[in-house]
Design a protein around this motif. Structure first.
Motif, PDB file in Angstrom:
ATOM      1  N   ASP A 198     141.064  69.872 141.653  1.00  0.00           N
ATOM      2  CA  ASP A 198     140.344  70.375 143.022  1.00  0.00           C
ATOM      3  C   ASP A 198     140.025  71.716 142.925  1.00  0.00           C
ATOM      4  N   PRO A 199     138.673  72.093 142.829  1.00  0.00           N
ATOM      5  CA  PRO A 199     138.243  73.537 142.538  1.00  0.00           C
ATOM      6  C   PRO A 199     137.765  74.058 144.102  1.00  0.00           C
ATOM      7  N   SER A 200     137.813  73.333 145.104  1.00  0.00           N
ATOM      8  CA  SER A 200     137.415  73.882 146.411  1.00  0.00           C
ATOM      9  C   SER A 200     138.301  75.015 146.884  1.00  0.00           C
ATOM     10  N   GLY A 201     137.683  75.526 147.984  1.00  0.00           N
ATOM     11  CA  GLY A 201     138.651  76.595 148.487  1.00  0.00           C
ATOM     12  C   GLY A 201     137.929  77.264 149.870  1.00  0.00           C
ATOM     13  N   GLU A 202     138.484  77.868 150.240  1.00  0.00           N
ATOM     14  CA  GLU A 202     138.080  78.553 151.571  1.00  0.00           C
ATOM     15  C   GLU A 202     138.356  80.112 151.437  1.00  0.00           C
ATOM     16  N   LEU A 203     137.381  81.207 151.813  1.00  0.00           N
ATOM     17  CA  LEU A 203     137.418  82.381 151.819  1.00  0.00           C
ATOM     18  C   LEU A 203     138.056  82.721 153.254  1.00  0.00           C
ATOM     19  N   PRO A 204     138.631  84.071 153.533  1.00  0.00           N
ATOM     20  CA  PRO A 204     138.985  84.440 154.840  1.00  0.00           C
ATOM     21  C   PRO A 204     137.373  84.600 155.836  1.00  0.00           C
ATOM     22  N   GLY A 205     137.661  84.278 156.884  1.00  0.00           N
ATOM     23  CA  GLY A 205     136.503  84.296 157.778  1.00  0.00           C
ATOM     24  C   GLY A 205     135.891  82.917 157.888  1.00  0.00           C
ATOM     25  N   GLY A 206     136.590  81.812 156.903  1.00  0.00           N
ATOM     26  CA  GLY A 206     136.061  80.347 157.344  1.00  0.00           C
ATOM     27  C   GLY A 206     134.995  79.969 156.418  1.00  0.00           C
ATOM     28  N   ALA A 247     132.754  74.069 147.430  1.00  0.00           N
ATOM     29  CA  ALA A 247     133.212  72.976 146.753  1.00  0.00           C
ATOM     30  C   ALA A 247     133.777  73.274 145.445  1.00  0.00           C
ATOM     31  N   ASP A 248     133.341  73.946 144.736  1.00  0.00           N
ATOM     32  CA  ASP A 248     133.467  74.286 143.460  1.00  0.00           C
ATOM     33  C   ASP A 248     132.774  75.764 142.892  1.00  0.00           C
ATOM     34  N   ALA A 249     132.613  75.789 141.629  1.00  0.00           N
ATOM     35  CA  ALA A 249     132.203  77.060 141.008  1.00  0.00           C
ATOM     36  C   ALA A 249     130.756  77.296 141.311  1.00  0.00           C
ATOM     37  N   ARG A 250     129.811  76.192 141.347  1.00  0.00           N
ATOM     38  CA  ARG A 250     128.370  76.316 141.661  1.00  0.00           C
ATOM     39  C   ARG A 250     128.291  76.883 143.238  1.00  0.00           C
ATOM     40  N   LYS A 289     129.384  80.655 143.609  1.00  0.00           N
ATOM     41  CA  LYS A 289     128.208  81.368 142.983  1.00  0.00           C
ATOM     42  C   LYS A 289     127.274  81.801 144.315  1.00  0.00           C
ATOM     43  N   ARG A 290     127.056  80.617 144.622  1.00  0.00           N
ATOM     44  CA  ARG A 290     125.941  80.583 145.982  1.00  0.00           C
ATOM     45  C   ARG A 290     126.405  81.431 147.042  1.00  0.00           C
ATOM     46  N   VAL A 291     127.944  81.392 147.322  1.00  0.00           N
ATOM     47  CA  VAL A 291     128.425  82.203 148.495  1.00  0.00           C
ATOM     48  C   VAL A 291     128.266  83.639 148.064  1.00  0.00           C
TER      49      VAL A 291
END
Length: 770
Positions: A682-690, A694-697, A700-702
């Motif tokens: 499961d490569p998904s995640g959430e950074l501080p600030g919400g 979904a994944d590495a791609r 990189k966009r974020v």
């Protein structure tokens, strides 16, 4: 560091203390103070004031000393820590009330606008950069100066690292072993560059009839001995008869044909004095001559006591007293102009090799002057040139060949601080612009890790360098010598140098060998070089549709149709690849020997890409359970989530772990995978600030859309640290921000950063001595 320490980092870097808030603030004029009092202090009261009063100053931060906003603005170093903590979302701890994005932006704006942007008004000149050449710079300079490519610095002590780089002056100390190794390296380099005359294969020929001839005080002794034209090594000896032992051997004038040398004795054995020298015989020359050198009086030859005794009629000294010719032995001839000399020799010795027929001192002066100007990277003062010529004279008068005597002087230059150090201290104590020659050196060592070329020297000499700096930057970056900049900067910024020491469990990763390791590194270097050469956006460092592979790396990535060891550029149709984050080099160096490490990968992104390294873990925190049974019972994500339940770990791990888990589809040597053992990744995640991905791609966009300021500033900071050879100080940050804004206005093209650094005051000024 315990929990309370981490709870207070945000306060240490973003807050004013309760004591300060309770003060009766003065009402100074100026918008900066108004913004501080009205907008910043209330936020600090809510989130940060518990830890940093003078009586309880966590992390050594005392903030109640600020009487007003103007005083706070002067402490740029503290507010830089504020900025890192806020933008990295490291604080406040996760179990405490969290400021909103708007509230954080209020503090960030105040720091950027009122603290950093205002610093030119209160800034002191940047510190002087006085540093020695590091090992790579030394080797490159020897290569470009002498024309020989040797790895001489392998024998030097390792260079220390400062602020992430090995060209930082404060870390580049000089030890006694450096001095010894510098001398060894200079001699070895010049032995390679200059071919000395060698008569090893020639049998000695003794000139007949020289024995027992007395040497008069006022005229030469001459002998007829025909010799073929060429260069000869001459060994001449005389016998001292009834000469006091304490009387030093005299200097002689020795000649063969038209050539004549003034030489000193090289050896004394009992009563025999030996002289050795090189002489050139021209066509038709046949006369050998020996005479006392001018200035050698009878008293200096015999000693005052003997001269007094002779003058008093002492018969013990008779006619046999004094100096008697013993023998003259020659080896040769060598050609005056030997064929097949390397280019390095001809460049360093522009005069004839056997220039005894010319004025040898003039020949030496030309060679040494040209060499010293290039070695010292500036015009040479007459007194400095004279000291080098004196070293030549000492060697030449001891009978060394012209080549060797010049070599001795050049060796002296190579162990001089004027060669080994980039910018010398001078007598002026204050700030001043670098002169054109200093600027040329700073520019070439920034972009080539080597000395200036002829074009830079010419521009410096003509005084036109500054007005054409952008053209010179482009020219240097387009030159193959900029490969050194790529290797050195990228190797340290991205930590690629550590890849060499990475090991892998051979049972789990039998494919990982030196060839694959080297291919990984070369991909990243070529990739960065392409961004630099084509002047692309810095965000293509994080994501793009191309890379560089050879057959082995292509097979590693699952790319088909690539054969051979030669690297080539390929277009990526699978966007799971593309950019530094998904290259095998980075993925491998941020893994453990037997598995991936989301923590290391997340930490690497925070530090190298976003410029907000997490603090050092507090002592006593248990390591992640690596027991095989634990790995069977729970996935790596589950074990790390359990690890994060420790409140001392949570604040940092909530930054690192989501970034690292986004790269879990890549194993410990960078291969693509969808499962880890029996667990679906499961490569998904959430950074501080919400901010979710979904994944590495999507990560990189974020990063390329929401973290543009941090990514750009971090790259500017790293390039500027590398270019200046020192750590940045708060007074540098107005220029950092100016370069970042200039970069944004130019579509983030990478050369804009380099040109901005080179044109900055920090780069072009000497500053004050630290």
């Amino acid at each position: 560091m315990m929990l309370n320490d981490w709870r207070c980092v945000f306060a240490a870097t973003a807050a004013i203390t309760l004591v300060m808030c309770q003060l009766s603030f003065a009402q100074p004029d100026g918008m900066a103070d108004d913004r501080f009092r009205q907008h910043v202090v209330p936020l600090l009261e809510i989130y940060c004031i518990d830890c940093h009063a003078e009586v309880y100053s966590e992390a050594g931060i005392v903030l109640d000393r600020f009487e007003n906003g103007a005083a706070a603005v002067e402490d740029g170093e503290t507010w830089l820590r504020v900025l890192d903590a806020i933008e990295g979302r490291i604080m406040p701890p996760i179990d405490l009330p969290q400021p909103s994005l708007e509230e954080l932006e209020t503090i960030v704006d105040w720091i950027e606008q009122d603290v950093l942007a205002a610093r030119p008004e209160i800034a002191s000149p940047p510190p002087v950069v006085i540093r020695r050449l590091n090992r790579q710079e030394y080797d490159n300079s020897i290569r470009d100066l002498l024309g020989v490519n040797l790895r001489l610095s392998d024998a030097f002590p390792p260079d220390e690292i400062g602020f992430g780089f090995d060209n930082v002056g404060s870390a580049l100390n000089v030890s006694p072993i450096h001095v010894e190794k510098y001398l060894d390296a200079a001699e070895r380099a010049l032995d390679e560059a200059i071919i000395l005359p060698d008569v090893e294969g020639f049998a000695p020929a003794e000139l007949i009839g020289l024995r027992t001839y007395p040497l008069p005080m006022d005229q030469p002794v001459e002998f007829e001995h025909p010799l073929k034209p060429g260069r000869y090594l001459v060994d001449f000896s005389l016998v001292r008869v009834r000469v006091a032992d304490e009387v030093p051997p005299p200097e002689l004038l020795i000649g063969l044909g038209a050539a004549e040398r003034r030489v000193e004795a090289v050896q004394v054995q009992d009563e025999t004095v030996i002289y050795r020298l090189w002489l050139t015989v021209a066509e038709g020359d046949s006369m050998a001559r020996v005479a006392l050198a001018p200035g050698q009086t009878e008293a200096s030859v015999l000693g005052p006591d003997i001269v007094t005794a002779i003058a008093g009629g002492d018969q013990r000294y008779g006619d046999a007293r004094g100096l008697h010719v013993d023998s003259m032995v020659v080896r040769g001839p060598l050609p005056v102009e030997p064929e097949g000399l390397p280019e390095s020799h001809r460049r360093l010795l522009p005069c004839s090799s056997g220039c005894e027929h010319d004025d040898p001192l003039d020949c030496a002066r030309i060679a040494i002057s040209r060499f010293a100007e290039r070695a010292f990277r500036r015009p040479v003062r007459p007194d400095v040139e004279e000291r080098l010529l004196e070293m030549y004279r000492l060697a030449y008068h001891r009978g060394e060949s012209q080549e060797r005597a010049v070599q001795v002087a050049m060796t002296t230059a190579l162990v001089s601080p004027r060669f080994l150090y980039l910018v010398e201290p001078d007598e002026s104590p204050g700030d001043r612009p670098l002169d054109d020659f200093e600027l040329a050196s700073r520019l070439s060592y920034f972009l080539w890790s080597s000395m200036p070329d002829d074009a830079l020297f010419l521009a410096a000499r003509q005084g036109t360098l500054r007005e054409h700096l952008p053209e010179h930057v482009d020219r240097l970056l387009d030159d193959p010598r900029s490969d050194a900049f790529v290797a050195n900067f990228v190797g340290q910024w991205l930590q690629l140098r550590t890849l060499e020491g990475v090991s892998r469990d051979e049972a789990l990763f039998p494919e990982f060998d030196d060839a694959l390791r080297n291919a990984m590194r070369e991909e990243t270097e070529r990739y960065f070089a392409s961004i630099l050469q084509e002047n692309r956006s810095i965000f293509e460092l994080l994501d793009s549709d191309f890379t560089y592979v050879n057959e082995g790396l292509a097979r590693h990535y699952g790319l088909e149709g690539i054969t051979g060891e030669e690297f080539r550029r390929v277009t990526l149709t699978d966007r799971n690849r593309g950019g530094l984050l998904t290259q095998a080099s980075v993925l491998t160096l941020t893994s453990n020997p037997n598995r991936t490490s989301p923590v290391k990968r997340g930490q690497w992104i925070l530090q190298q890409i976003l410029g907000t390294p997490p603090p050092t873990p507090p002592p006593g925190v248990p390591e992640l359970d690596e027991d095989p049974k634990a790995a069977q019972d729970a996935s790596l994500r589950e074990r790390l989530e359990l690890h994060r339940t420790n409140p001392e770990c949570a604040s940092c791990h909530r930054q690192m772990d989501p970034l690292g888990f986004a790269l879990e589809n890549y194993d410990a040597i960078g291969r693509w995978r969808t499962v880890d053992g029996d667990v679906v990744i499961d490569p998904s995640g959430e950074l501080p600030g919400g901010i979710a991905f979904a994944d590495a791609r999507e990560l990189k966009r974020v990063l390329t859309s929401t973290a543009t300021k941090k990514v750009a500033r971090t790259l500017v900071e790293n390039l500027m640290t590398y270019g200046l050879g020192r750590g940045l100080i708060p007074d540098d940050y107005p220029e950092v921000e100016a370069i970042r804004e200039r970069l944004a206005a130019d579509d983030y093209r990478i050369r804009t950063i380099i040109t901005g650094i080179v044109e900055s005051r920090a780069f072009q000024h000497r500053g004050v001595a630290e």
